[in-house]
Motif scaffolding. Structure first.
Motif, PDB file in Angstrom:
ATOM      1  N   GLN A  33       0.600  -1.377  -0.199  1.00 22.54           N
ATOM      2  CA  GLN A  33      -0.180   0.553   0.301  1.00 22.54           C
ATOM      3  C   GLN A  33       0.958   0.882   0.315  1.00 22.54           C
ATOM      4  O   GLN A  33       1.770   1.592   1.006  1.00 22.54           O
ATOM      5  N   LEU A  34       0.767   2.294  -0.894  1.00 23.48           N
ATOM      6  CA  LEU A  34       1.263   3.313  -0.437  1.00 23.48           C
ATOM      7  C   LEU A  34       0.442   4.237  -0.806  1.00 23.48           C
ATOM      8  O   LEU A  34      -0.794   4.530  -1.320  1.00 23.48           O
ATOM      9  N   VAL A  35       0.568   5.057   0.033  1.00 23.56           N
ATOM     10  CA  VAL A  35       0.341   7.163   0.806  1.00 23.56           C
ATOM     11  C   VAL A  35       0.372   8.354  -0.442  1.00 23.56           C
ATOM     12  O   VAL A  35       0.805   8.732  -0.436  1.00 23.56           O
ATOM     13  N   LEU A  36       0.177   7.957  -1.301  1.00 25.54           N
ATOM     14  CA  LEU A  36       0.432   8.968  -3.280  1.00 25.54           C
ATOM     15  C   LEU A  36      -0.877   9.022  -3.407  1.00 25.54           C
ATOM     16  O   LEU A  36      -0.557   9.929  -4.907  1.00 25.54           O
ATOM     17  N   ALA A  37      -2.051   8.187  -3.212  1.00 21.43           N
ATOM     18  CA  ALA A  37      -3.073   8.828  -3.938  1.00 21.43           C
ATOM     19  C   ALA A  37      -3.977  10.847  -4.067  1.00 21.43           C
ATOM     20  O   ALA A  37      -3.409  11.081  -3.046  1.00 21.43           O
ATOM     21  N   GLU A  38      -3.346  11.014  -5.562  1.00 18.00           N
ATOM     22  CA  GLU A  38      -4.276  12.290  -5.155  1.00 18.00           C
ATOM     23  C   GLU A  38      -5.439  12.623  -4.869  1.00 18.00           C
ATOM     24  O   GLU A  38      -5.570  11.636  -5.174  1.00 18.00           O
ATOM     25  N   CYS A  74      -5.941  13.447  -1.666  1.00 24.00           N
ATOM     26  CA  CYS A  74      -5.935  12.533  -0.180  1.00 24.00           C
ATOM     27  C   CYS A  74      -4.943  13.541   0.446  1.00 24.00           C
ATOM     28  O   CYS A  74      -4.021  13.296   0.304  1.00 24.00           O
TER      29      CYS A  74
END
Ligand SMILES: [Mn+2]
Ligand SMILES: [Mn+2]
Ligand SMILES: [Zn+2]
Ligand SMILES: [Zn+2]
Lengths: 139, 139
Positions: free
Chosen positions: B74-79, B81
């Motif tokens: 899982q990466l926290v990179l979603a535009e 947010c």
DNA sequence: CCACGGATTTAGACTACGTCCAAATATCGG
DNA sequence: CCGATATTTGGACGTAGTCTAAATCCGTGG
């Protein structure tokens, strides 16, 4: 951080070409002084007790404005907003400013030093996140 | 990427202690082969034409399962947010695995090399994102 | 073959966050 | 004070994600 008084805040807004309204000062009072990295909704919740009638739209618009004027930076790090990566080995990421597309950067293409010297943390994982534009993209 | 056939996928799931159902194979077929970094909903939309009746809950649960079993990251990179950072000068970030709290790491505490050697990109900004736990935290 | 029990999936209600807009209000220059 | 402009407002709306109880699937043992 010493709480800045409102005159300092107003001066700071005006230096950045932002007209100081009561709502903007209330928002600035919190968001420019915090050590946290709050989401827009967290800012709204923090400002509301102080200034009960400020609307959600105002907070969102104001944060956007502060960002355009260079008082804030937006980070894409909020938990709960996840993308999935089938490449589970360590690597870095490039995020295209125009499209939001995420591309892989091989681990060895960059060099990161001194991570093991960080005090007080057990590092599980780290990566470099690079943001910018692809070169030579058609107008 | 060469599309893996279903037998390969099933074998891969079973190697990771995941029982292979039709839904899981359909999800794996897309998400384990893509070069993208899709959000859960993007996975759902990608799988639906293939497998029209798969429910949103199944997709979310399956991605979670695949992550626990090491098939995905899982990466926290979603535009879209975003959190706000009042510190606008360059610095790095530490994200606490337990609490999600984000802390600043001074620019000079880490060393990043070879960013200027990246081909084909105009770099606007970069930072190291370190994830892990704070040491010496009470049980 | 069948029944059982755990694993898996499902639909849909529900929440949270964010966007958008037209109307109301505040502020500023003249 | 007046008119023009900037700002704010409430609320409707959309979307992504979570949760739950019920249905279904499926491997196993009888
Ligand atoms: Mn926070
Ligand atoms: Mn994508
Ligand atoms: Zn990746
Ligand atoms: Zn920061």
């Amino acid at each position: 951080m010493a709480a800045p008084n409102d005159n300092d805040l107003i001066a700071r807004l005006e230096q950045h070409d932002i007209r100081a309204s009561a709502q903007r000062v209330a928002i600035a009072r919190y968001v420019l002084a915090t050590e946290d990295h709050p989401s827009a909704d967290e800012v709204w919740k923090a400002v509301t007790p102080d200034f009960p009638m400020v609307s959600r739209a105002t907070v969102y618009n104001t944060l956007q404005l502060f960002t355009e004027k260079g008082l804030l930076r937006q980070l894409v790090l909020a938990e709960g907003c996840i993308v999935y990566d089938p490449k589970v080995e360590p690597h870095h990421h490039f995020v295209d400013d125009e499209t939001g597309a995420i591309e892989d950067i091989p681990w060895t293409a960059l060099r990161v030093g001194k991570v093991d010297e960080l005090e007080g943390v057990d590092v599980r994982d780290y990566m470099v996140v690079v943001r910018g534009r692809r070169k030579g993209r058609r107008r």
